[in-house]
Design a protein around this motif. Sequence first.
Motif, PDB file in Angstrom:
ATOM      1  N   ALA A  69       0.853  -1.182   0.000  1.00  0.00           N
ATOM      2  CA  ALA A  69       0.000   0.000   0.000  1.00  0.00           C
ATOM      3  C   ALA A  69       0.892   1.235   0.000  1.00  0.00           C
ATOM      4  N   THR A  70       0.279   2.411   0.012  1.00  0.00           N
ATOM      5  CA  THR A  70       1.070   3.643   0.010  1.00  0.00           C
ATOM      6  C   THR A  70       1.747   3.891   1.343  1.00  0.00           C
ATOM      7  N   VAL A  71       1.289   3.205   2.402  1.00  0.00           N
ATOM      8  CA  VAL A  71       1.904   3.318   3.723  1.00  0.00           C
ATOM      9  C   VAL A  71       2.024   1.918   4.319  1.00  0.00           C
ATOM     10  N   PRO A  72       2.947   1.717   5.265  1.00  0.00           N
ATOM     11  CA  PRO A  72       3.004   0.423   5.947  1.00  0.00           C
ATOM     12  C   PRO A  72       1.812   0.252   6.874  1.00  0.00           C
ATOM     13  N   ILE A  73       1.378  -0.995   7.011  1.00  0.00           N
ATOM     14  CA  ILE A  73       0.175  -1.307   7.775  1.00  0.00           C
ATOM     15  C   ILE A  73       0.496  -2.407   8.784  1.00  0.00           C
ATOM     16  N   MET A  74       0.215  -2.115  10.058  1.00  0.00           N
ATOM     17  CA  MET A  74       0.407  -3.112  11.116  1.00  0.00           C
ATOM     18  C   MET A  74      -0.887  -3.890  11.292  1.00  0.00           C
ATOM     19  N   LEU A  75      -0.887  -5.121  10.832  1.00  0.00           N
ATOM     20  CA  LEU A  75      -2.078  -5.977  10.890  1.00  0.00           C
ATOM     21  C   LEU A  75      -1.954  -6.870  12.122  1.00  0.00           C
ATOM     22  N   THR A  76      -2.071  -6.261  13.285  1.00  0.00           N
ATOM     23  CA  THR A  76      -1.830  -7.000  14.516  1.00  0.00           C
ATOM     24  C   THR A  76      -2.969  -7.957  14.812  1.00  0.00           C
ATOM     25  N   SER A  77      -2.644  -8.990  15.584  1.00  0.00           N
ATOM     26  CA  SER A  77      -3.606 -10.014  15.956  1.00  0.00           C
ATOM     27  C   SER A  77      -3.971  -9.860  17.426  1.00  0.00           C
ATOM     28  N   ARG A  78      -5.144 -10.349  17.797  1.00  0.00           N
ATOM     29  CA  ARG A  78      -5.534 -10.340  19.210  1.00  0.00           C
ATOM     30  C   ARG A  78      -4.558 -11.152  20.059  1.00  0.00           C
ATOM     31  N   ALA A  79      -3.851 -12.116  19.428  1.00  0.00           N
ATOM     32  CA  ALA A  79      -2.896 -12.940  20.168  1.00  0.00           C
ATOM     33  C   ALA A  79      -1.560 -12.237  20.381  1.00  0.00           C
ATOM     34  N   ASP A  80      -1.328 -11.126  19.683  1.00  0.00           N
ATOM     35  CA  ASP A  80      -0.058 -10.420  19.811  1.00  0.00           C
ATOM     36  C   ASP A  80       0.019  -9.722  21.163  1.00  0.00           C
ATOM     37  N   ASP A  81       1.179  -9.836  21.823  1.00  0.00           N
ATOM     38  CA  ASP A  81       1.375  -9.085  23.055  1.00  0.00           C
ATOM     39  C   ASP A  81       1.967  -7.717  22.735  1.00  0.00           C
ATOM     40  N   ASP A  82       2.163  -6.906  23.789  1.00  0.00           N
ATOM     41  CA  ASP A  82       2.687  -5.555  23.572  1.00  0.00           C
ATOM     42  C   ASP A  82       4.051  -5.586  22.914  1.00  0.00           C
ATOM     43  N   ARG A  83       4.865  -6.592  23.245  1.00  0.00           N
ATOM     44  CA  ARG A  83       6.211  -6.708  22.661  1.00  0.00           C
ATOM     45  C   ARG A  83       6.128  -6.888  21.152  1.00  0.00           C
ATOM     46  N   ALA A  84       5.248  -7.779  20.712  1.00  0.00           N
ATOM     47  CA  ALA A  84       5.116  -8.021  19.277  1.00  0.00           C
ATOM     48  C   ALA A  84       4.584  -6.781  18.567  1.00  0.00           C
ATOM     49  N   ARG A  85       3.633  -6.072  19.192  1.00  0.00           N
ATOM     50  CA  ARG A  85       3.088  -4.873  18.580  1.00  0.00           C
ATOM     51  C   ARG A  85       4.145  -3.780  18.486  1.00  0.00           C
ATOM     52  N   ALA A  86       4.970  -3.648  19.529  1.00  0.00           N
ATOM     53  CA  ALA A  86       6.041  -2.656  19.487  1.00  0.00           C
ATOM     54  C   ALA A  86       7.079  -3.019  18.433  1.00  0.00           C
ATOM     55  N   ALA A  87       7.376  -4.309  18.305  1.00  0.00           N
ATOM     56  CA  ALA A  87       8.323  -4.737  17.273  1.00  0.00           C
ATOM     57  C   ALA A  87       7.775  -4.433  15.881  1.00  0.00           C
ATOM     58  N   SER A  88       6.469  -4.645  15.678  1.00  0.00           N
ATOM     59  CA  SER A  88       5.860  -4.300  14.390  1.00  0.00           C
ATOM     60  C   SER A  88       5.953  -2.807  14.129  1.00  0.00           C
ATOM     61  N   ALA A  89       5.812  -2.012  15.191  1.00  0.00           N
ATOM     62  CA  ALA A  89       5.936  -0.563  15.035  1.00  0.00           C
ATOM     63  C   ALA A  89       7.355  -0.177  14.634  1.00  0.00           C
ATOM     64  N   ALA A  90       8.359  -0.879  15.168  1.00  0.00           N
ATOM     65  CA  ALA A  90       9.734  -0.607  14.757  1.00  0.00           C
ATOM     66  C   ALA A  90       9.931  -0.927  13.281  1.00  0.00           C
ATOM     67  N   LEU A  91       9.344  -2.030  12.821  1.00  0.00           N
ATOM     68  CA  LEU A  91       9.420  -2.364  11.398  1.00  0.00           C
ATOM     69  C   LEU A  91       8.768  -1.273  10.562  1.00  0.00           C
ATOM     70  N   ALA A  92       7.591  -0.806  11.001  1.00  0.00           N
ATOM     71  CA  ALA A  92       6.866   0.228  10.249  1.00  0.00           C
ATOM     72  C   ALA A  92       7.670   1.519  10.184  1.00  0.00           C
ATOM     73  N   LEU A  93       8.298   1.897  11.294  1.00  0.00           N
ATOM     74  CA  LEU A  93       9.087   3.125  11.310  1.00  0.00           C
ATOM     75  C   LEU A  93      10.275   3.023  10.358  1.00  0.00           C
ATOM     76  N   LEU A  94      10.970   1.896  10.382  1.00  0.00           N
ATOM     77  CA  LEU A  94      12.117   1.721   9.492  1.00  0.00           C
ATOM     78  C   LEU A  94      11.680   1.685   8.031  1.00  0.00           C
ATOM     79  N   TYR A  95      10.549   1.037   7.753  1.00  0.00           N
ATOM     80  CA  TYR A  95      10.061   0.990   6.373  1.00  0.00           C
ATOM     81  C   TYR A  95       9.647   2.378   5.899  1.00  0.00           C
ATOM     82  N   ASP A  96       8.946   3.120   6.754  1.00  0.00           N
ATOM     83  CA  ASP A  96       8.533   4.469   6.389  1.00  0.00           C
ATOM     84  C   ASP A  96       9.759   5.346   6.102  1.00  0.00           C
TER      85      ASP A  96
END
Length: 334
Positions: free
Chosen positions: A296-323
């Motif tokens: 897409a035109t921007v990165p998208i964090m498609l988090t799951s209900r099973a994801d903990d805060d650590r996984a969500r924060a790690a996804s945010a780091a990926l999104a920041l680096l990709y952006d």
Amino acid sequence: MVDPADTPKTPGEAPLEAHSKLTAGERIHFQVFEGRAEPVDPVPTAVVCPHEEGSLGGALEAHDRDLIEPILVGDPDAIRKAADSLGRSIDGFEIIERKSHAEAAATAVKLVHDQRVRCLMKGHIHTDDFLHPIVRRDGGLRTGRRLSHVFVADLPRHPRPLLITDAAINITPDLATKADIVQNAIDLAMALGIQVPKVAILSAVETVNQVIPSSVDAAILAKMADRGQIKGGIVDGPFAMDNAIDAQAAATKGLDSPVAGQAEVLVVPSIEAGNILLKGLTFLGGAESAGLVIGATVPIMLTSRADDDRARAASAALALLYDHWAKSRSVPLT
């Protein structure tokens, strides 16, 4: 643990070579990614329907780590109730009131078009409802590529992060879709600091067999990369899983390829194969995983209900680096 002095401070400055610091049972790749993200300003992010503790907590954790600047889109009462359950104050955070999930998702897309955010994070909303306004041909966030999901797995003792795609969106991708899946994964790998990603197209075998369609597709994708139709990585296949990631297994089969035994990106033939692979690595191999939707035109964090805060924060780091990587390109994503 990783010595901070060994962590590159500028995204893209150096390839990821932190595996030399690995000890038994240790996962360090997400720490490296977060270290690479430290000098970059947080990315403005629309968090869609953070109506329960997991989704709101992940967004707040990412904010606390200076990875995102969240705008919370959804039902204010539900958001505040989730904050109260977490014992967190959300005073000072912008909240855009939208009572329905559909309205919240559409508003998030509009925030992208209005250049107020450069990333989206899924909250407590069904994936179909979240993606619907994103994939619309009129007013969505499409580019010239198919959207695909890339999991990044951090495995104990494994010398490299493994990017696994697509285990979340495309069910039985055809050849053209697989080409986009490969290119999306290469782009994310480069954004994470892997300068020339090694991409293994997985099948059940490591030779082309016309009765196994995934092996034929793998050979075509490898040739497409040779001809410049897929750019930025070294693509080869077909590979079975063992000889894609294990040098001894590749040597035993006599495979002569720079990807054999050294793969950083694993492209699965179907969503079932990807789901089984990722969950096997997680529950049997102790992997931690994060991920993004790319294309897409921007990165998208498609988090799951099973994801903990650590996984969500790690996804945010990926999104920041990709952006950051996408903004530094001289041409827009296509």
